[in-house]
Design a protein around this motif. Structure first.
Motif, PDB file in Angstrom:
ATOM      1  N   GLU A 227      15.466 -50.542 -60.181  1.00 51.53           N
ATOM      2  CA  GLU A 227      14.724 -49.280 -60.249  1.00 51.53           C
ATOM      3  C   GLU A 227      14.020 -49.133 -61.596  1.00 51.53           C
ATOM      4  OE1 GLU A 227      14.158 -47.261 -57.739  1.00 51.53           O
ATOM      5  OE2 GLU A 227      15.289 -48.664 -56.504  1.00 51.53           O
TER       6      GLU A 227
ATOM      7  N   MET B  25       9.976 -48.798 -62.233  1.00 49.42           N
ATOM      8  CA  MET B  25       9.358 -47.767 -63.062  1.00 49.42           C
ATOM      9  C   MET B  25       8.500 -48.399 -64.151  1.00 49.42           C
ATOM     10  SD  MET B  25       9.015 -44.515 -63.169  1.00 49.42           S
ATOM     11  CE  MET B  25      10.390 -44.028 -62.093  1.00 49.42           C
TER      12      MET B  25
ATOM     13  N   ALA C 284       5.330 -49.401 -62.562  1.00 48.26           N
ATOM     14  CA  ALA C 284       4.509 -48.218 -62.332  1.00 48.26           C
ATOM     15  C   ALA C 284       3.805 -47.796 -63.619  1.00 48.26           C
ATOM     16  CB  ALA C 284       5.372 -47.078 -61.795  1.00 48.26           C
TER      17      ALA C 284
ATOM     18  N   ALA D 141      11.634 -41.026 -67.386  1.00 51.04           N
ATOM     19  CA  ALA D 141      11.909 -41.016 -65.952  1.00 51.04           C
ATOM     20  C   ALA D 141      13.395 -40.875 -65.657  1.00 51.04           C
ATOM     21  CB  ALA D 141      11.364 -42.288 -65.304  1.00 51.04           C
TER      22      ALA D 141
ATOM     23  N   LYS E 274       6.616 -37.611 -63.943  1.00 51.04           N
ATOM     24  CA  LYS E 274       7.356 -38.822 -63.577  1.00 51.04           C
ATOM     25  C   LYS E 274       6.616 -39.578 -62.485  1.00 51.04           C
ATOM     26  CE  LYS E 274      11.781 -40.409 -61.721  1.00 51.04           C
ATOM     27  NZ  LYS E 274      13.124 -39.992 -61.235  1.00 51.04           N
ATOM     28  N   PRO E 275       6.324 -40.858 -62.694  1.00 47.74           N
ATOM     29  CA  PRO E 275       5.637 -41.656 -61.667  1.00 47.74           C
ATOM     30  C   PRO E 275       6.566 -41.960 -60.489  1.00 47.74           C
ATOM     31  CG  PRO E 275       5.520 -42.691 -63.837  1.00 47.74           C
ATOM     32  CD  PRO E 275       6.556 -41.629 -63.924  1.00 47.74           C
ATOM     33  N   THR E 276       5.965 -42.231 -59.364  1.00 51.83           N
ATOM     34  CA  THR E 276       6.696 -42.704 -58.189  1.00 51.83           C
ATOM     35  C   THR E 276       6.290 -44.150 -57.928  1.00 51.83           C
ATOM     36  OG1 THR E 276       6.752 -40.484 -57.211  1.00 51.83           O
ATOM     37  CG2 THR E 276       7.131 -42.362 -55.733  1.00 51.83           C
ATOM     38  N   PRO E 277       7.222 -45.088 -58.083  1.00 55.07           N
ATOM     39  CA  PRO E 277       6.876 -46.496 -57.834  1.00 55.07           C
ATOM     40  C   PRO E 277       6.405 -46.707 -56.401  1.00 55.07           C
ATOM     41  CG  PRO E 277       8.940 -46.333 -59.042  1.00 55.07           C
ATOM     42  CD  PRO E 277       8.591 -44.934 -58.605  1.00 55.07           C
ATOM     43  N   THR E 278       5.433 -47.585 -56.231  1.00 53.31           N
ATOM     44  CA  THR E 278       4.861 -47.892 -54.921  1.00 53.31           C
ATOM     45  C   THR E 278       5.464 -49.191 -54.377  1.00 53.31           C
ATOM     46  OG1 THR E 278       3.067 -49.203 -55.876  1.00 53.31           O
ATOM     47  CG2 THR E 278       2.694 -46.816 -55.632  1.00 53.31           C
TER      48      THR E 278
ATOM     49  N   TYR F 283       7.341 -52.494 -56.327  1.00 53.22           N
ATOM     50  CA  TYR F 283       8.576 -53.187 -55.963  1.00 53.22           C
ATOM     51  C   TYR F 283       8.310 -54.668 -55.648  1.00 53.22           C
ATOM     52  CZ  TYR F 283      11.346 -48.902 -55.894  1.00 53.22           C
ATOM     53  OH  TYR F 283      12.013 -47.757 -56.270  1.00 53.22           O
TER      54      TYR F 283
END
Length: 246
Positions: A29, A33, A36, A69, A83-87, A91
């Motif tokens: 995780e 991040m 991202a 994050a 806070k970014p959201t990983p795409t 991943y």
């Protein structure tokens, strides 16, 4: 115009549910991040940039994006941090990073310098200490540079191992050069380039950015005769470099 901002937040990282300080986070995780952050910033940004113009949003340093994050307590974070959201692509990049790192483990770590060894060890476990998130934030850029450097070393070893010097000190050099590598120096506010003319390696500095693979006509003077830093091939160091379109 922007200014480099100093961090003004607590270093503690909290569990989101009960505000208990975290000691570790999932390596996968944290890497997602970091990917991202790399995607959002278009590369690795070392220091946070705050702009004087209101319409320009703050560009947070990659390491701060990752650290924030997992902080969990909004009162400690800058009000303009999102806070970014990983795409899925982030991943997927994590999987490629882990694959690249595993090759070093298979080859052995004995011959690596301390920096590379630390980078590899930082992602070797399932979890990463929160005080190591700054290093994790650099991993995507590290792998990107490492892959490029590995490929460039192989190219020089195969294609340019018989590189010859283009003259003695102060001799004039002219020709069409292919850019092989570029690295920005904040100290000199210039790019350091490695290139090749007719199979012969050259290096020089220039304030203007040119892309790897570009073909440029150059005129310069020989500064010194040296050796390429990636492979022991002759390399001519140039100065007073003028660059033109082909």
């Amino acid at each position: 115009m922007y200014v480099t901002a100093k961090p003004s937040y607590s270093r503690k990282t909290f569990n989101h549910k009960d505000n208990v300080p975290l000691k570790t986070v999932s390596t996968q995780e944290a890497l997602a991040m970091a990917c991202a952050a790399q995607r959002i910033n278009g590369g690795y940004v070392k220091d946070t940039r705050r702009f004087s113009e209101e319409e320009n949003k703050t560009q947070f340093a990659n390491k701060e994006i990752v650290k924030f994050a997992y902080h969990g307590d909004p009162s400690y974070l800058p009000t303009d941090y999102v806070k970014p959201t990983p795409t899925e692509e982030d991943y997927a990049q994590v999987a490629e990073i882990q694959k690249w790192m595993r090759r070093y483990v298979m080859l052995g770590l004995a011959d690596l310098d301390d920096f590379k060894r630390d980078m590899i060890n930082s992602v070797s476990a399932d979890v990463v200490p929160v005080n190591n998130l700054g290093r994790i934030a650099f991993i995507p850029e590290f792998v990107k540079r490492d892959q490029h450097e590995t490929g460039l070393t192989k190219e020089i070893r195969i294609e340019y191992r018989n590189s010859q010097y283009l003259g003695k000190e102060k001799d004039v050099v002219e020709g069409v050069a292919k850019i092989l590598d570029k690295r920005y120096s904040s100290q000199w506010e210039s790019y350091n380039y490695t290139a090749v003319i007719d199979g012969n390696l050259i290096s020089f500095m220039n304030k203007f950015e040119h892309n790897v693979g570009d073909m440029k006509r150059i005129k310069a003077k020989v500064k010194a005769q040296g050796t390429n830093k990636l492979f022991s091939a002759n390399e001519t160091r140039l100065n007073y470099v003028k660059i033109y379109k082909v």
